[in-house]
Design an enzyme around this catalytic site. Structure first.
Site, short mmCIF file in Angstrom:
data_model
loop_
_atom_site.label_atom_id
_atom_site.label_comp_id
_atom_site.label_asym_id
_atom_site.label_seq_id
_atom_site.Cartn_x
_atom_site.Cartn_y
_atom_site.Cartn_z
N TYR A 44 68.76 -16.56 66.73
CA TYR A 44 69.82 -16.71 66.63
C TYR A 44 70.48 -15.23 66.80
O TYR A 44 72.19 -15.15 66.30
CB TYR A 44 69.82 -16.87 64.99
CG TYR A 44 68.45 -15.66 63.89
CD1 TYR A 44 69.12 -14.80 64.26
CD2 TYR A 44 67.43 -16.62 63.28
CE1 TYR A 44 68.43 -13.75 62.71
CE2 TYR A 44 66.85 -15.66 63.18
CZ TYR A 44 67.71 -14.11 62.46
OH TYR A 44 66.56 -13.15 61.89
N LYS A 45 70.21 -14.95 67.09
CA LYS A 45 70.44 -13.98 67.92
C LYS A 45 71.47 -13.89 69.30
O LYS A 45 72.37 -14.07 69.67
CB LYS A 45 69.56 -12.26 67.98
CG LYS A 45 68.64 -11.96 66.41
CD LYS A 45 68.39 -10.61 66.62
CE LYS A 45 68.14 -11.00 65.07
NZ LYS A 45 66.38 -9.76 64.74
N PHE B 287 61.98 -2.70 62.48
CA PHE B 287 62.48 -4.25 61.87
C PHE B 287 61.48 -4.50 60.17
O PHE B 287 60.13 -4.77 61.21
CB PHE B 287 62.96 -5.27 62.76
CG PHE B 287 63.98 -6.00 61.78
CD1 PHE B 287 65.00 -5.77 61.74
CD2 PHE B 287 62.98 -7.10 61.48
CE1 PHE B 287 65.80 -7.08 61.18
CE2 PHE B 287 63.72 -7.95 60.38
CZ PHE B 287 65.18 -8.44 60.64
N ARG C 257 76.52 -0.57 62.92
CA ARG C 257 76.34 -1.13 64.18
C ARG C 257 77.35 -2.53 65.19
O ARG C 257 78.01 -3.21 64.45
CB ARG C 257 75.07 -1.99 63.92
CG ARG C 257 74.09 -2.46 65.35
CD ARG C 257 72.93 -2.74 64.40
NE ARG C 257 73.04 -3.75 63.65
CZ ARG C 257 72.06 -4.96 63.45
NH1 ARG C 257 70.98 -4.93 64.12
NH2 ARG C 257 72.28 -5.58 62.35
N ASP D 155 58.31 -7.14 70.82
CA ASP D 155 58.95 -8.56 69.81
C ASP D 155 60.44 -8.34 70.82
O ASP D 155 60.88 -6.57 70.91
CB ASP D 155 59.55 -7.76 68.42
CG ASP D 155 60.01 -8.47 67.28
OD1 ASP D 155 61.01 -9.20 68.57
OD2 ASP D 155 59.83 -8.52 65.88
C1 LIG Z 1 66.15 -10.42 63.56
C2 LIG Z 1 64.54 -9.28 63.73
C3 LIG Z 1 63.29 -10.48 63.64
C4 LIG Z 1 64.01 -11.80 62.78
O1 LIG Z 1 62.43 -12.21 62.07
P1 LIG Z 1 63.11 -13.44 61.05
O2 LIG Z 1 61.59 -13.60 61.49
O3 LIG Z 1 64.16 -14.25 61.53
O4 LIG Z 1 63.45 -13.63 59.87
C5 LIG Z 1 62.16 -9.49 63.55
N1 LIG Z 1 62.00 -8.67 63.95
C6 LIG Z 1 62.63 -7.90 64.87
C7 LIG Z 1 62.98 -7.32 65.63
C8 LIG Z 1 63.91 -8.42 65.12
O5 LIG Z 1 65.12 -7.53 65.17
#
Ligand SMILES: *Cc1c(COP(=O)(O)O)cnc(C)c1O
Length: 409
Positions: free
Chosen positions: A221-222, A126, A368, A196
């Site tokens: 938020y996920k 990501f 997805r 992560d």
């Molecule tokens: C969703 C996600 C993020 C989100 O980062 P934000 O700082 O909340 O924008 C970070 N890393 C991974 C792997 C994600 O899937």
């Protein structure tokens, strides 16, 4: 293989999690397969936020830092996330964004491994994880980023490595890393690991303590359903807390914030990972959202999510052979999401969304679909595939409106 909708309905009737769906405020007629990106709204959130706005903020104002215990929200919410990720309550806080937490923990890891200047991570992660590490490297000047494919990770773990940063469940393919094995490999090389958990927390059983994990971050938020831009969380293993130093030495991570002294001294334990004033409304929403996990066995969530993903892939690939597979066919190797590939993935997804099946698109060609077992059922999967089949058969995705690219995909 499941042959009809009635068989899916039978699975729904036998589902131990079926009752959880009523805890969510879902839009009738919509099949929401994007809880991996933004979780659905738990019904408990709105009344709790209403009360926080009216009574705590509106009426009691500043007194609420004490009377409503706002000040302890980061630790309190962290303690509620802890059991979902195999952590102790005093190893987790909810604060800031995942991006900011990666920065704090990666910089902290470099301090914990003086003399070591290398951070190992994977390409195709990501983007924010890579971007934050690039910014940290540029700030530090003498840090090397070693970005290596999965197969090369073990060999990359030399004695110069301070930190291995990996995302447990890949955001696009859903691939699951072997947390215990990779953590042990990093430790054998004298390095720390930062996991992560953005696509893991609330989706599958994570056992940070059992894996001997050092550091972790994840998203509110996920699968934790905390709402758009919800606070994220961070984990620091107890054995590292006394030596961990955050580079963002804000007053809320101070040992005595209300002594207002001039010199920084870190708070005890994981609280030193705090920086500024907590986002009270965001944390309040997340705290209420987490009640949907009360009494749920993560093993039930994982078992159902594997069947939902397999059911979707079985049906979609059999009935729409024009799609490629963008994830593992083996549910054990996947998180709670699946990926199909198609050169027209973007307009196909837009057509699906128009028809009430909400997934998302990830460039260049990935459709997805996330399966959140607390509120997605087996008949939903059947219906979603029916709509996909119809869109492909009628080429509905060719309509011009489905080709307009929006800012957020
Ligand atoms: C969703 C996600 C993020 C989100 O980062 P934000 O700082 O909340 O924008 C970070 N890393 C991974 C792997 C994600 O899937």
């Amino acid at each position: 293989m499941i042959a009809d909708r009635a068989a899916c309905e039978a699975l729904d009737r036998a589902d131990p999690l079926a009752g959880r769906r009523a805890l969510f405020d879902l839009t009738p007629g919509q099949i929401y397969l994007d809880g991996n990106s933004l979780g659905a709204l738990p019904r408990a959130v709105k009344p709790r936020l209403d009360a926080a706005v009216q009574a705590e903020w509106g009426r009691d104002l500043i007194k609420s830092w004490n009377t409503a215990d706002w000040i302890n929200l980061p630790a309190r919410v962290g303690a509620k996330i802890a059991p979902l990720i195999g952590a102790a309550p005093d190893e987790v806080i909810a604060a800031d964004s995942t991006s900011v937490n990666i920065f704090k923990l990666a910089a902290g890891a470099l301090k914990l491994r003086p003399g070591r200047k290398v951070i190992v991570t994977e390409p195709g992660n990501f983007p924010t994880d890579l971007y934050i590490l690039q910014g940290l490297r540029d700030l530090m000047g003498d840090v090397e980023l070693r970005v290596v494919e999965q197969a090369g990770l073990e060999a990359a773990l030399t004695d110069e490595v301070a930190l291995l940063l990996l995302t447990h469940v890949h955001y696009k393919t859903g691939r699951v890393h072997d947390m215990a094995r990779l953590t042990a490999q990093a430790h054998a090389a004298g390095a720390l690991v930062l996991w992560d958990l953005s696509h893991s927390a609330g989706a599958l059983a994570v056992d940070l303590s059992g894996c001997g994990a050092d550091l972790a971050v994840g998203c509110g938020y996920k699968y934790l359903n905390g709402g758009p831009g919800a606070p994220a969380f961070l984990f620091v293993a107890k054995r590292l807390q006394a030596d961990f130093q955050s580079p963002l030495t804000g007053w809320m991570g101070h040992a005595a914030p209300f002594a207002f002294g001039d010199d920084y001294a870190p708070a005890k334990g994981v609280l030193r990972g705090l920086c500024g004033t907590p986002s009270v409304l965001g944390l309040t929403a997340l705290e209420a959202a987490l009640t949907v996990f009360d009494g749920v066995d993560m093993a039930d969530i994982r078992a159902k999510s594997m069947v939902l993903g397999d059911l979707f892939l079985d049906l979609a690939l059999a009935r729409c052979p024009e799609f490629g597979l963008g994830c593992s066919r083996d549910a054990i190797q996947r998180g709670s999401q699946v990926a199909l590939t198609h050169p027209q993935g973007y307009p196909i997804m837009q057509a699906l969304i128009h028809r009430g099946v909400i997934g998302d698109f990830r460039a260049p060609d990935v459709l997805r679909f996330g399966f959140t077992p607390l509120y997605v059922g087996y008949a939903d999967v059947w219906d979603a595939v029916e709509i996909l089949v119809d869109i492909m058969a009628n080429e509905q995705w060719r309509e011009a409106r489905f080709h307009e690219i929006a800012a957020v995909t």
